[in-house]
Design a protein around this motif. Sequence first.
Motif, short mmCIF file in Angstrom:
data_model
loop_
_atom_site.label_atom_id
_atom_site.label_comp_id
_atom_site.label_asym_id
_atom_site.label_seq_id
_atom_site.Cartn_x
_atom_site.Cartn_y
_atom_site.Cartn_z
N ASP A 175 -2.66 -4.88 -7.63
CA ASP A 175 -3.40 -3.89 -6.84
C ASP A 175 -2.56 -2.64 -6.63
OD1 ASP A 175 -5.07 -5.96 -6.67
OD2 ASP A 175 -4.78 -6.36 -4.54
N TYR A 176 -1.26 -2.84 -6.56
CA TYR A 176 -0.40 -1.69 -6.26
C TYR A 176 0.02 -0.96 -7.52
CZ TYR A 176 -0.13 -3.86 -1.73
OH TYR A 176 -0.47 -4.40 -0.53
N PHE A 177 -0.14 -1.60 -8.67
CA PHE A 177 0.34 -0.98 -9.90
C PHE A 177 -0.77 -0.27 -10.64
CE2 PHE A 177 3.29 -4.84 -9.81
CZ PHE A 177 4.09 -4.22 -8.88
N GLU A 178 -1.99 -0.81 -10.52
CA GLU A 178 -3.11 -0.09 -11.11
C GLU A 178 -3.37 1.16 -10.28
OE1 GLU A 178 -4.82 -0.25 -13.69
OE2 GLU A 178 -4.07 -2.15 -14.50
N ARG A 179 -4.08 2.11 -10.86
CA ARG A 179 -4.44 3.28 -10.07
C ARG A 179 -5.36 2.84 -8.95
NH1 ARG A 179 -7.17 6.94 -12.38
NH2 ARG A 179 -6.34 8.62 -11.13
N PHE A 180 -5.37 3.64 -7.86
CA PHE A 180 -5.91 3.07 -6.63
C PHE A 180 -7.40 2.79 -6.68
CE2 PHE A 180 -6.91 7.40 -5.78
CZ PHE A 180 -7.95 7.38 -4.87
N PHE A 181 -8.16 3.53 -7.49
CA PHE A 181 -9.59 3.23 -7.58
C PHE A 181 -9.77 1.81 -8.11
CE2 PHE A 181 -10.32 7.91 -7.88
CZ PHE A 181 -11.08 7.99 -6.74
N ALA A 182 -9.13 1.59 -9.25
CA ALA A 182 -9.24 0.26 -9.85
C ALA A 182 -8.69 -0.80 -8.90
CB ALA A 182 -8.49 0.24 -11.17
N GLY A 183 -7.52 -0.50 -8.31
CA GLY A 183 -6.91 -1.46 -7.39
C GLY A 183 -7.85 -1.81 -6.24
N SER A 184 -8.47 -0.77 -5.66
CA SER A 184 -9.36 -1.02 -4.53
C SER A 184 -10.56 -1.84 -4.94
CB SER A 184 -9.86 0.30 -3.95
OG SER A 184 -8.78 1.08 -3.54
N VAL A 185 -11.16 -1.47 -6.07
CA VAL A 185 -12.36 -2.18 -6.50
C VAL A 185 -12.04 -3.64 -6.78
CG1 VAL A 185 -14.07 -2.37 -8.32
CG2 VAL A 185 -13.50 -0.14 -7.38
N ILE A 186 -10.93 -3.85 -7.50
CA ILE A 186 -10.58 -5.23 -7.84
C ILE A 186 -10.30 -6.03 -6.59
CG2 ILE A 186 -8.87 -6.64 -9.00
CD1 ILE A 186 -8.61 -4.34 -11.01
N ARG A 187 -9.61 -5.39 -5.65
CA ARG A 187 -9.28 -6.15 -4.46
C ARG A 187 -10.52 -6.47 -3.65
NH1 ARG A 187 -4.84 -4.21 -0.25
NH2 ARG A 187 -3.41 -4.46 -1.99
N SER A 188 -11.44 -5.50 -3.51
CA SER A 188 -12.63 -5.81 -2.72
C SER A 188 -13.47 -6.86 -3.44
CB SER A 188 -13.43 -4.55 -2.44
OG SER A 188 -13.57 -3.79 -3.59
N LEU A 189 -13.41 -6.84 -4.75
CA LEU A 189 -14.10 -7.89 -5.51
C LEU A 189 -13.54 -9.26 -5.15
CD1 LEU A 189 -16.21 -7.81 -7.79
CD2 LEU A 189 -14.35 -8.13 -9.38
N ARG A 190 -12.23 -9.29 -4.95
CA ARG A 190 -11.59 -10.55 -4.61
C ARG A 190 -12.07 -11.06 -3.25
NH1 ARG A 190 -6.31 -8.81 -5.20
NH2 ARG A 190 -6.49 -8.36 -7.40
N TYR A 191 -12.30 -10.13 -2.31
CA TYR A 191 -12.85 -10.55 -1.02
C TYR A 191 -14.22 -11.17 -1.21
CZ TYR A 191 -9.19 -8.47 1.81
OH TYR A 191 -7.99 -8.19 2.40
N VAL A 192 -15.03 -10.52 -2.06
CA VAL A 192 -16.36 -11.07 -2.34
C VAL A 192 -16.21 -12.46 -2.95
CG1 VAL A 192 -18.44 -10.77 -3.69
CG2 VAL A 192 -17.35 -8.79 -2.65
#
Lengths: 407, 382, 537
Positions: C306-323
């Motif tokens: 999450d911290y290494f990808e650019r923040f858009f991708a990082g945010s989307v992937i992380r929120s996906l993980r919450y889902v």
Amino acid sequence: MKTSKALMYTTVYLTVTALLMTVATGCWSRKEIESLAFVTAVGVDRSPSGKIQMTASFAKSGALGTGERQTSQEKPFWVETVEGNTMFESFRNLSYLSPKRPYLPHNDIYLFGEELLRETGLKPFIDFINRQPQPRLTARMIVTRGATARDFLQAEFEGMTMPSEALRAIINNLVNAWGTIPDLTIREFMCRMESEGIEPIAMCAELIPLEPDIQLEGEVTREKVKATATLGGTAVFKGNYLVGWLDNFETRGLNWILGKTNNTVIEFPHPGAEDKIASVEILRATGKFKVEVEDDNVRALIEVEVVGNIGCVQESVDFLKEPGLWTKFENGVKNTIEDEIAGAVATLQQLGADAVGFGQDIFRRKPKEWARLRDRWDEIFPTIEADISVEVHLRGMGVILKSIESR
Amino acid sequence: MRQMEAGRISLFQTMCMLLVIRLTATTIAFPFMVQHESPSDAWIGAAISVVTALIVFELMVRLSLNFPNMTVVQYSQTVLGKFLGSIVALLLILFWILDTAVAARAMGNALVNAFMPETPALVFIIMSVFLSANAARNGIEIIGRWSELVSVGIPLTTIMLVLPFRAMDFQNLLPILPYGFGIHLKRSVVALAIFLRLSVLGMMIPYVHNRKEILRYTRYAILISGFLLVAQAIVLVAIFGPQATNSAVPTLQLVRQITIGEFFERLELIPVAIWVLITVVNMAVFVWASALGIAQLFNLNRFQPLVYPIGALATLLSILLFKNYLEQVLYFKYLQSVFVPLLVLGVYALLYAGFALRKLGFNRPTGSVTPMGLEAEADENK
Amino acid sequence: MIRRLAKKMRAVAWFGGKKRSGNKKVWQSGPSITISDVLEVNERRIRQAFKGSFDLVYRRIAIGKDGCIAALVVHIDEMVNPQSVISAIVERIVDKTGSLTDPNTAYTHIRDRYLELTGVTEECDFHKMVQEIANGNTCIFIHGVAKVLVCETQGYNQREVSQPTTEATIRGSKEGFVEALPTNLSLIRRRIRNPRLTIEQYILGKVSRTPVALIYIEGIANSRIVEEARRRLSSVNIDSVQESGQLEELIEDAPLSPFPTLLRTERPDRVTGNLLEGRFAILTDGSPFALIGPATFTMFLTAPEDYFERFFAGSVIRSLRYVAFIISLTLPALYVAITTFHQELLPTPLILSIAAQRDRIPFPAVVEAALMEIAFELLREAGIRLPAVLGQAVSIIGALVIGEAALRAGLVSAAMVVAVALTGISSFATPIFSLAISIRLLRFPLMLLASALGLFGIVAGLAAMVTHLLTLRSFGVPYMEPLAPFVAQSQKDEVFRAPWWALDERPRFVGEQDDQRIAPGQMPRPPAPDETYESDR
């Protein structure tokens, strides 16, 4: 510390016991999905013995779903008819015939026979729909003209085999492409029933018996299609009872006033040629009305504004040569709309049912005047004069400039 | 001296708790609209209740802030003397227990009416009261965090109010004042009675961090919940017209109207889940407040052992209160709007009178009540 | 109370609930003995201490002028690097001491001048010396000197640093911890080259004497939290520590909770990232898993990527993980609730489709769901245990059996298969395995509740779970922080991740000491065109 540990164990013990108890005993409202019969349309008539005759159309499992697709062409629904004194009893009576438990929340269509509504009125039935948690108020209400709801539910449609689905699709078509049907749900119907100075309306449907003995060919094994149905027009109520109908164009007239017509087609005499007809597609329409009261003199000012394109003409026109024709076309549209509106108002006045809501408008804007007129509204309503002003803006004429001329 | 309640809550948590308490009543059932005489402009009554609630709580909180380290149970004894103060405090505590019971019953009834008709309401009531007592046992901190979490329900509820936009007809909001203003004044009391549930704030103030600001956050809570109240009254009438006053679960009916694109429909699951959670948290606050109040009243060491008995009492009450649904509706419409304002406003009027007398120098001999935790906190607040 | 329970658990786990009286004597070192100046005495004592184990090497050498001084080199055969023992010790001291006659001079010369090893220490205490031999060091005795030289010669086979197997990432470091503590420490030191990176050593395990390292960054880590960690580590009293999991159970806050309150990871970059946020890490020798504390709930849904990808991708992937987390917890329960209680909640075509599939299924929905979930868990467990070659076969057979045959046989419905598959995939999306396990456990009671009370059951179950989560703390930090208590500032790095130039503060509680992480105003802006490029003329 000792006690808190004991407490902790007790809590854990109690929680587990409670969990097991609820699991073991909790089956009060459980109904496995495969034990349900999903009702997709309900028809209500008066039985010959004067009771309620309820007809329900059930979806067969897999009718709409994909799953293991059924290859045989059997009907995807079945219909059952029962009698009862109240709606509730009748609905329960369905269980005598259906091995699965009738389940109403997925029902979209309520059909009522004409005879029933003229004589018994609607109240005994609408209470069930409103009171019970199962029925949804987003369902549509249709009155079957000249037929019983039972016959109607036997009708079949090509393309979409489930009657409820097909009816909903046709309703959508009419609402979006013609405006010849009142667009309202049961909720809006009930809203009209309870409101001051407005009468309820419902959709109208008719049965079309098909030519007898059509031979269906190929792998089709089911019985032949006996009848299909068409929608259009309005059933007009006065209070509890059905009093009459508006035909398709009167319905559109009513929809112009209410601003509910969106896209439609208007035909009118060709301004440039005798006995020919031109048609215009209306893209947008806004309609509003205002009611003015002077003593007992009530006037309704109806304003409609439409935007449209030339749809097609029976005799060729060339607007580039005759720019004046454009205005004549606009006037043609204008006259037709005015006629439709006047027709709708006249029919309603004849029926004595204020389905437009002139009274409601007075109630909303001048509650005091309404208090004065309320009791005499039945006398006043037929005398209302309607001032109709229609503004037409024709914008486009398709992708050509002039029609093809034959030499 | 060890403090009975060691937890501390933030201002934001306090606000969330107040919101949750106020919105419990409106999330699915909406007692304010039940059998309203003039539905089209019902929102006026709601707006009036917001204004009165603002005034009432302004006074309440200001009074409480004069005793920043004491709960209302404690300072009522300081102000009114041991005997009268105890009676007044006991009245408040009984009101909170009663309201727990009412909230539990309302939730149980609505679930039964709208979803699972064959299940006894008692099952829902027992489970939810147990959950809330369990949360209350863990103290105000846990309840505060809980309410922060369930406050997500507030924006969700707002979205739910906007989504059925296609079914709305704002013409239904006319006429305005067809039956005069008096109806709305009368009706606003129904809503005010529910606002008075927030009187439980009197128990929370000593445990709030930075409590100088509490007045501001109370105002926010009342304004936000008031805004939702008014919006809900407007939306319900816009959709259901005169039928809005007729539904036992109007908000649920409202969500049933949402259909977007043929598939995005049947969303009842969301408001029901929010509502159950909100009710649980709401009851947890009440159970906590009454347990703590009783413990302080009788100088007990801990309030935790009282939590489950109070929950059991509330469960019992919730069953005994109403014989049937009709009685519940009548309670909301008539009884609650009379006795709750009478009780809560009466109690606070007494407290104010006592306080004013003391300030004027009529220093009545007060009982030697040392509020618990006063010493521990005394220097923190300088 | 928790500590009492922990103690009790410890006893139950390791000694079957009884304390053996004999233990104490064996593991106590007894009265301290000094080292004798006679080689034979020393050798006899060592043989006694090691009970005559055959892998000890006692090498007598003669050093000094004409070999006039007798010396003894002792080490454990397989624990030392033979190279350094032979060439750096034996050869060297024999060579260099050729001119010496006095044992004491020889001793000091060897200590100060001759040995080319990094670590040479003196020891007088016999028991400590024995421990040093057990650690893999080499001891040099010189006849006539009552002291011993301990040379660091540890050398044993160890795994190469390789890619972490349980936490793979696409972008970011590919290094994972290994079993050897020094290597692991080097992986961390290399990433934070700062003297304030503090590493404290604890020797835990009365029998195993395992080195354990407590790591934090002085000045960033909250000193109270570090103090608490120290306290808990030093109160550990156990016979052996083989894996950090054992340690975790002994020092965590909520030993009876299904939720982990310490984060386990085998990624050095995850450890350093958390050290830099103010947390501490515990590394155990012999385990490639580090423990990070204080752990909060949201940390378990974070991946280093999450911290290494650019923040858009990082945010989307992380929120996906919450889902995914919510799905993996509730989907089977929702399936049960909806198909047995709330059929009105699904759109008509969908419900008809599910009804058609369930038409000939012999089980109630809850049994169907439970069966499938259990089958899936079995499959997963079997897949892990089997050798990699067979694992493939198992998953193919399992997929065929569950996905196809069960469906054909009419034992389960297709919708259930989809639901189970979705649940399984979602639970794989949880980056930390220990949380994924708790979710797997909690799914089943939720399913039972759903089958008894429908949606209300699920909500009630979740409410109980959340109440529990809210009461948890990890080393004093509320477990659900910053969701509840809500911390507005920390929301930048929760469900979404703000870009790095906006992540200016360390998390509350843990990083309070030095809360500025990034100097403000670093959002990159391209320079105005005319500054860098020659504009077109």
